[in-house]
Design a protein around this motif. Structure first.
Motif, PDB file in Angstrom:
ATOM      1  N   VAL A 193       0.872  -1.171   0.000  1.00  0.00           N
ATOM      2  CA  VAL A 193       0.000   0.000   0.000  1.00  0.00           C
ATOM      3  C   VAL A 193       0.913   1.226   0.000  1.00  0.00           C
ATOM      4  CG1 VAL A 193      -1.813   1.252   1.215  1.00  0.00           C
ATOM      5  CG2 VAL A 193      -1.746  -1.251   1.341  1.00  0.00           C
ATOM      6  N   ASP A 194       0.706   2.122  -0.954  1.00  0.00           N
ATOM      7  CA  ASP A 194       1.490   3.351  -1.052  1.00  0.00           C
ATOM      8  C   ASP A 194       0.619   4.548  -0.711  1.00  0.00           C
ATOM      9  OD1 ASP A 194       3.772   2.006  -1.937  1.00  0.00           O
ATOM     10  OD2 ASP A 194       3.152   2.150  -4.028  1.00  0.00           O
ATOM     11  N   LEU A 195       1.240   5.554  -0.093  1.00  0.00           N
ATOM     12  CA  LEU A 195       0.575   6.826   0.184  1.00  0.00           C
ATOM     13  C   LEU A 195       1.274   7.900  -0.634  1.00  0.00           C
ATOM     14  CD1 LEU A 195       0.213   6.707   4.079  1.00  0.00           C
ATOM     15  CD2 LEU A 195      -1.454   6.033   2.356  1.00  0.00           C
ATOM     16  N   THR A 196       0.487   8.758  -1.288  1.00  0.00           N
ATOM     17  CA  THR A 196       1.034   9.824  -2.113  1.00  0.00           C
ATOM     18  C   THR A 196       0.507  11.165  -1.622  1.00  0.00           C
ATOM     19  OG1 THR A 196       1.024   8.330  -4.012  1.00  0.00           O
ATOM     20  CG2 THR A 196       1.282  10.677  -4.470  1.00  0.00           C
ATOM     21  N   SER A 197       1.425  12.086  -1.391  1.00  0.00           N
ATOM     22  CA  SER A 197       1.068  13.456  -1.016  1.00  0.00           C
ATOM     23  C   SER A 197       1.979  14.377  -1.815  1.00  0.00           C
ATOM     24  CB  SER A 197       1.261  13.663   0.484  1.00  0.00           C
ATOM     25  OG  SER A 197       0.969  14.989   0.847  1.00  0.00           O
ATOM     26  N   GLY A 198       1.379  15.097  -2.754  1.00  0.00           N
ATOM     27  CA  GLY A 198       2.196  15.926  -3.645  1.00  0.00           C
ATOM     28  C   GLY A 198       3.072  15.038  -4.506  1.00  0.00           C
ATOM     29  N   ARG A 199       4.379  15.261  -4.451  1.00  0.00           N
ATOM     30  CA  ARG A 199       5.294  14.436  -5.254  1.00  0.00           C
ATOM     31  C   ARG A 199       5.969  13.346  -4.428  1.00  0.00           C
ATOM     32  NH1 ARG A 199      10.799  16.432  -5.291  1.00  0.00           N
ATOM     33  NH2 ARG A 199      10.985  18.134  -3.815  1.00  0.00           N
ATOM     34  N   TYR A 200       5.549  13.196  -3.177  1.00  0.00           N
ATOM     35  CA  TYR A 200       6.143  12.193  -2.286  1.00  0.00           C
ATOM     36  C   TYR A 200       5.289  10.932  -2.233  1.00  0.00           C
ATOM     37  CZ  TYR A 200       8.927  16.141  -0.763  1.00  0.00           C
ATOM     38  OH  TYR A 200       9.764  17.219  -0.738  1.00  0.00           O
ATOM     39  N   VAL A 201       5.946   9.788  -2.315  1.00  0.00           N
ATOM     40  CA  VAL A 201       5.281   8.490  -2.189  1.00  0.00           C
ATOM     41  C   VAL A 201       5.995   7.719  -1.091  1.00  0.00           C
ATOM     42  CG1 VAL A 201       4.682   6.341  -3.354  1.00  0.00           C
ATOM     43  CG2 VAL A 201       4.704   8.478  -4.650  1.00  0.00           C
ATOM     44  N   VAL A 202       5.227   7.216  -0.107  1.00  0.00           N
ATOM     45  CA  VAL A 202       5.815   6.447   0.992  1.00  0.00           C
ATOM     46  C   VAL A 202       5.056   5.136   1.175  1.00  0.00           C
ATOM     47  CG1 VAL A 202       6.666   8.483   2.220  1.00  0.00           C
ATOM     48  CG2 VAL A 202       4.439   7.540   2.815  1.00  0.00           C
ATOM     49  N   ASP A 203       5.712   4.185   1.792  1.00  0.00           N
ATOM     50  CA  ASP A 203       5.103   2.906   2.147  1.00  0.00           C
ATOM     51  C   ASP A 203       4.127   3.151   3.295  1.00  0.00           C
ATOM     52  OD1 ASP A 203       4.471   0.347   2.959  1.00  0.00           O
ATOM     53  OD2 ASP A 203       6.541  -0.333   3.124  1.00  0.00           O
ATOM     54  N   ALA A 204       2.886   2.689   3.142  1.00  0.00           N
ATOM     55  CA  ALA A 204       1.863   2.924   4.163  1.00  0.00           C
ATOM     56  C   ALA A 204       2.139   2.159   5.456  1.00  0.00           C
ATOM     57  CB  ALA A 204       0.491   2.541   3.620  1.00  0.00           C
ATOM     58  N   LYS A 205       3.071   1.224   5.439  1.00  0.00           N
ATOM     59  CA  LYS A 205       3.419   0.470   6.643  1.00  0.00           C
ATOM     60  C   LYS A 205       4.525   1.155   7.438  1.00  0.00           C
ATOM     61  CE  LYS A 205       1.933  -3.774   4.488  1.00  0.00           C
ATOM     62  NZ  LYS A 205       2.272  -5.094   3.975  1.00  0.00           N
ATOM     63  N   SER A 206       5.019   2.289   6.943  1.00  0.00           N
ATOM     64  CA  SER A 206       6.101   3.028   7.587  1.00  0.00           C
ATOM     65  C   SER A 206       5.541   4.236   8.341  1.00  0.00           C
ATOM     66  CB  SER A 206       7.109   3.503   6.535  1.00  0.00           C
ATOM     67  OG  SER A 206       7.990   4.448   7.097  1.00  0.00           O
ATOM     68  N   ILE A 207       5.529   4.130   9.656  1.00  0.00           N
ATOM     69  CA  ILE A 207       4.984   5.235  10.457  1.00  0.00           C
ATOM     70  C   ILE A 207       5.835   6.491  10.283  1.00  0.00           C
ATOM     71  CG2 ILE A 207       6.164   4.725  12.637  1.00  0.00           C
ATOM     72  CD1 ILE A 207       3.352   5.221  13.969  1.00  0.00           C
ATOM     73  N   MET A 208       7.154   6.337  10.175  1.00  0.00           N
ATOM     74  CA  MET A 208       8.032   7.492   9.960  1.00  0.00           C
ATOM     75  C   MET A 208       7.780   8.113   8.587  1.00  0.00           C
ATOM     76  SD  MET A 208       9.556   7.997  12.729  1.00  0.00           S
ATOM     77  CE  MET A 208      10.801   9.178  12.280  1.00  0.00           C
ATOM     78  N   GLY A 209       7.556   7.268   7.595  1.00  0.00           N
ATOM     79  CA  GLY A 209       7.249   7.775   6.259  1.00  0.00           C
ATOM     80  C   GLY A 209       5.976   8.592   6.237  1.00  0.00           C
ATOM     81  N   ILE A 210       4.954   8.115   6.949  1.00  0.00           N
ATOM     82  CA  ILE A 210       3.678   8.832   6.994  1.00  0.00           C
ATOM     83  C   ILE A 210       3.853  10.194   7.655  1.00  0.00           C
ATOM     84  CG2 ILE A 210       1.346   8.827   7.940  1.00  0.00           C
ATOM     85  CD1 ILE A 210       1.393   5.747   7.605  1.00  0.00           C
ATOM     86  N   PHE A 211       4.628  10.249   8.738  1.00  0.00           N
ATOM     87  CA  PHE A 211       4.831  11.522   9.418  1.00  0.00           C
ATOM     88  C   PHE A 211       5.667  12.503   8.593  1.00  0.00           C
ATOM     89  CE2 PHE A 211       3.645   9.321  13.475  1.00  0.00           C
ATOM     90  CZ  PHE A 211       2.553  10.122  13.743  1.00  0.00           C
ATOM     91  N   SER A 212       6.305  12.033   7.518  1.00  0.00           N
ATOM     92  CA  SER A 212       7.049  12.938   6.648  1.00  0.00           C
ATOM     93  C   SER A 212       6.123  13.628   5.635  1.00  0.00           C
ATOM     94  CB  SER A 212       8.172  12.193   5.918  1.00  0.00           C
ATOM     95  OG  SER A 212       7.638  11.348   4.914  1.00  0.00           O
ATOM     96  N   LEU A 213       4.868  13.177   5.560  1.00  0.00           N
ATOM     97  CA  LEU A 213       3.904  13.763   4.621  1.00  0.00           C
ATOM     98  C   LEU A 213       3.169  14.933   5.260  1.00  0.00           C
ATOM     99  CD1 LEU A 213       2.288  10.477   3.247  1.00  0.00           C
ATOM    100  CD2 LEU A 213       4.107  11.824   2.199  1.00  0.00           C
ATOM    101  N   ASP A 214       2.530  15.731   4.425  1.00  0.00           N
ATOM    102  CA  ASP A 214       1.695  16.830   4.900  1.00  0.00           C
ATOM    103  C   ASP A 214       0.329  16.252   5.288  1.00  0.00           C
ATOM    104  OD1 ASP A 214       0.240  19.084   5.406  1.00  0.00           O
ATOM    105  OD2 ASP A 214       0.506  19.987   3.420  1.00  0.00           O
ATOM    106  N   LEU A 215       0.123  16.022   6.586  1.00  0.00           N
ATOM    107  CA  LEU A 215      -1.096  15.366   7.057  1.00  0.00           C
ATOM    108  C   LEU A 215      -2.283  16.324   7.181  1.00  0.00           C
ATOM    109  CD1 LEU A 215       0.432  13.000   9.762  1.00  0.00           C
ATOM    110  CD2 LEU A 215      -0.158  12.475   7.389  1.00  0.00           C
ATOM    111  N   SER A 216      -2.073  17.595   6.856  1.00  0.00           N
ATOM    112  CA  SER A 216      -3.187  18.546   6.909  1.00  0.00           C
ATOM    113  C   SER A 216      -4.059  18.450   5.655  1.00  0.00           C
ATOM    114  CB  SER A 216      -2.668  19.966   7.074  1.00  0.00           C
ATOM    115  OG  SER A 216      -1.965  20.373   5.915  1.00  0.00           O
ATOM    116  N   LYS A 217      -3.588  17.722   4.648  1.00  0.00           N
ATOM    117  CA  LYS A 217      -4.310  17.571   3.390  1.00  0.00           C
ATOM    118  C   LYS A 217      -4.665  16.097   3.185  1.00  0.00           C
ATOM    119  CE  LYS A 217      -1.689  21.287   1.270  1.00  0.00           C
ATOM    120  NZ  LYS A 217      -0.640  21.604   0.308  1.00  0.00           N
ATOM    121  N   PRO A 218      -5.673  15.831   2.356  1.00  0.00           N
ATOM    122  CA  PRO A 218      -5.989  14.429   2.042  1.00  0.00           C
ATOM    123  C   PRO A 218      -4.800  13.728   1.384  1.00  0.00           C
ATOM    124  CG  PRO A 218      -7.772  15.859   1.354  1.00  0.00           C
ATOM    125  CD  PRO A 218      -6.630  16.756   1.756  1.00  0.00           C
ATOM    126  N   ILE A 219      -4.676  12.445   1.654  1.00  0.00           N
ATOM    127  CA  ILE A 219      -3.584  11.626   1.133  1.00  0.00           C
ATOM    128  C   ILE A 219      -4.171  10.585   0.192  1.00  0.00           C
ATOM    129  CG2 ILE A 219      -1.746  10.011   1.758  1.00  0.00           C
ATOM    130  CD1 ILE A 219      -1.733  11.422   4.524  1.00  0.00           C
TER     131      ILE A 219
END
Length: 76
Positions: A28-54
């Protein structure tokens, strides 16, 4: 592959989301803007802009149960 948007508005939402995603074998991948992170990575998720939909990309055709578990986070 399934695609949808979700919103993780608190630290507990992120923890709950990662716990749900980690139970499944598919990627499962999460995309925010031009960043894509593994959805199983809590650190990766916190690197995204969580104020906007992902954007979520589920790399499985058999993901109905998974999507049902994430229902409280999904933007409809």
């Amino acid at each position: 592959m399934k695609t949808f948007n979700l919103l993780l508005s608190s630290i507990n939402d992120v923890k709950d989301f990662v716990n749900i995603v980690s139970k499944y074998d598919f990627d499962v991948d999460l995309t925010s803007g031009r960043y894509v992170v593994d959805a199983k990575s809590i650190m990766g998720i916190f690197s995204l802009d969580l104020s906007k939909p992902i954007k979520v990309e589920v790399h499985s055709d058999d993901a109905e149960k998974f999507i049902d578990e994430l229902d409280k986070f999904i933007i409809k």
